[in-house]
Design a protein around this motif. Structure first.
Motif, PDB file in Angstrom:
ATOM      1  N   GLY A 152       0.788  -1.223   0.000  1.00 30.61           N
ATOM      2  CA  GLY A 152       0.000   0.000   0.000  1.00 30.61           C
ATOM      3  C   GLY A 152       0.821   1.274   0.000  1.00 30.61           C
ATOM      4  O   GLY A 152       0.271   2.380  -0.017  1.00 30.61           O
ATOM      5  N   VAL A 153       2.148   1.155   0.010  1.00 30.55           N
ATOM      6  CA  VAL A 153       3.020   2.328   0.085  1.00 30.55           C
ATOM      7  C   VAL A 153       3.080   3.031  -1.270  1.00 30.55           C
ATOM      8  O   VAL A 153       3.279   2.391  -2.305  1.00 30.55           O
ATOM      9  N   ILE A 154       2.912   4.351  -1.258  1.00 33.42           N
ATOM     10  CA  ILE A 154       2.945   5.153  -2.483  1.00 33.42           C
ATOM     11  C   ILE A 154       4.393   5.502  -2.821  1.00 33.42           C
ATOM     12  O   ILE A 154       5.158   5.956  -1.960  1.00 33.42           O
ATOM     13  N   GLN A 155       4.761   5.297  -4.080  1.00 36.35           N
ATOM     14  CA  GLN A 155       6.143   5.489  -4.509  1.00 36.35           C
ATOM     15  C   GLN A 155       6.394   6.914  -5.024  1.00 36.35           C
ATOM     16  O   GLN A 155       5.484   7.571  -5.540  1.00 36.35           O
ATOM     17  N   PRO A 156       7.636   7.398  -4.909  1.00 36.79           N
ATOM     18  CA  PRO A 156       7.976   8.783  -5.281  1.00 36.79           C
ATOM     19  C   PRO A 156       8.153   8.953  -6.789  1.00 36.79           C
ATOM     20  O   PRO A 156       9.264   9.177  -7.283  1.00 36.79           O
ATOM     21  N   LEU A 157       7.068   8.841  -7.524  1.00 35.81           N
ATOM     22  CA  LEU A 157       7.160   8.893  -8.986  1.00 35.81           C
ATOM     23  C   LEU A 157       7.729  10.217  -9.489  1.00 35.81           C
ATOM     24  O   LEU A 157       8.472  10.245 -10.479  1.00 35.81           O
ATOM     25  N   LYS A 158       7.381  11.312  -8.819  1.00 39.49           N
ATOM     26  CA  LYS A 158       7.870  12.619  -9.272  1.00 39.49           C
ATOM     27  C   LYS A 158       9.392  12.689  -9.154  1.00 39.49           C
ATOM     28  O   LYS A 158      10.076  13.212 -10.043  1.00 39.49           O
ATOM     29  N   ASP A 159       9.943  12.145  -8.082  1.00 34.40           N
ATOM     30  CA  ASP A 159      11.399  12.124  -7.896  1.00 34.40           C
ATOM     31  C   ASP A 159      12.068  11.212  -8.919  1.00 34.40           C
ATOM     32  O   ASP A 159      13.151  11.525  -9.424  1.00 34.40           O
TER      33      ASP A 159
END
Length: 371
Positions: A152-159
């Motif tokens: 369920g952890v959201i990944q740092p796509l913007k980074d």
């Protein structure tokens, strides 16, 4: 039955079902036919494409319809790899992905592509330094999920997008768990492609889509296909697409209040589950608002799931698409958990209609079966 497995699938909403029925009755023409009924279906399809892309700030010509999330992942990854193999054959992914991603990458690996996996931090986020170190001159594709269905952890796509900026690397993300629920901006995230699905947000099953930014190289898997610019053969399910669009827009338009409601439920569950028995996998804050990845001390996750089912509560012990082998969840091992701890995973995921009364019953059952 109390249904708390919305990350696996969701019931169709009344509006989506009504939209499906009315469309099936009125827009039955083949959208490729040249007569008026075909043209009406084609125009409705273009309208749906435009509406879906407003959710991700994309362009309507980038939407290609599929039979669901797994189909979207497999078709996108194969098409993107084949379309860019003149520039290299190295692909980067993570140990957090949906099984369908590994199915596509395993095939590519057998065909001469090489696949590397980034390291994962203990809180469930991918390690950006690891990604940076894995990039090579022949890297053509990076695929990192927006949020793991297991953790369920959201990944740092913007980074990640910033790291890939200026490089000749296609950036794909499986956003099946987040589309219309967690804001996604194709442009600011510098994403080239995403996979989405209807049945995770109260839409119909067997309906999904890929977004591939116009100008991104891809190669169709089927020769001689005219549908969807050669993307996939077969007549598009217009009623399914319109119901998908209805459901997605409903989530998108109310995502702020739905997210706030779910976060309160999430915190309530964590507060009311005994710390002596239950523990949370993954970051406590940077996670899907309707998702809890839990473990009960000394208990197998599958046993918890079966006992809950016996008590009239539907939860999950992991991804609904995971193979039936007995290996522990790959994502949790990558986070540093032992196999024993990883086998304890069970997942609770809320829906729009989940109530506190249902959660109270669930907490009571969980405490009783683990006592």
């Amino acid at each position: 039955m109390i249904y708390l497995d919305h990350c696996a699938t969701t019931p169709m909403s009344a509006k989506a079902l009504d939209t499906y029925t009315k469309t099936a009755q009125s827009f039955y023409g083949n959208e490729q036919s040249l007569h008026d009924d075909g043209e009406a279906a084609s125009q409705l399809l273009q309208h749906c494409r435009a509406k879906l892309t407003t959710i991700i700030h994309g362009k309507s010509e980038g939407i290609y319809f599929t039979s669901g999330g797994s189909d979207s992942n497999i078709t996108a990854l194969l098409s993107l790899a084949y379309g860019n193999e003149d520039y290299g054959k190295h692909i980067i992914t993570s140990p957090l992905e949906h099984p369908s991603v590994y199915q596509a990458l395993n095939r590519l690996n057998q065909e001469g592509f090489s696949v590397s996996e980034v390291k994962v931090k203990s809180n469930g986020e991918v390690c950006l330094d690891s990604l940076q170190q894995l990039l090579r001159d022949d890297t053509i594709l990076v695929t990192i999920t927006h949020a793991s269905s297991e953790t369920g952890v959201i990944q740092p796509l913007k980074d990640i997008g910033r790291i890939l900026e200026g490089k000749n690397v296609v950036f794909h993300s499986d956003t099946v768990q987040t589309f219309a629920k967690v804001p996604i901006d194709i442009t600011s995230y510098q994403l080239d492609a995403i996979s989405i699905s209807a049945h995770k947000l109260n839409g119909p099953k067997n309906c999904g889509a890929c977004y591939i930014a116009p100008g991104t190289n891809w190669k169709g898997l089927y020769s001689g296909v005219t549908h969807q610019q050669g993307w996939k053969p077969g007549t598009i399910d217009i009623p399914g697409v319109t119901a998908f669009t209805e459901a997605a827009l409903a989530f998108h338009e109310h995502h702020a209040e739905t997210t706030a409601y779910w976060k309160r439920m999430q915190q309530w569950m964590l507060t009311n589950l005994s710390d002596d028995v239950f523990s949370l996998f993954g970051d406590i804050d940077n996670r899907l608002p309707h998702h809890l990845a839990l473990r009960a001390k000394g208990k197998e996750g599958q046993w918890i799931m079966l006992e809950c089912n016996r008590n009239g509560i539907a939860i999950s012990s992991g991804s609904a698409c995971k193979s039936s082998d007995s290996s522990p969840p790959k994502s949790l091992i990558a986070m540093g958990h032992t196999a024993e701890a990883a086998h304890g995973l069970f997942r609770i995921s809320f829906g729009k209609d989940t109530t506190y009364r249902e959660l109270e019953k669930t907490v009571e059952v969980l405490h009783r079966i683990t006592a």
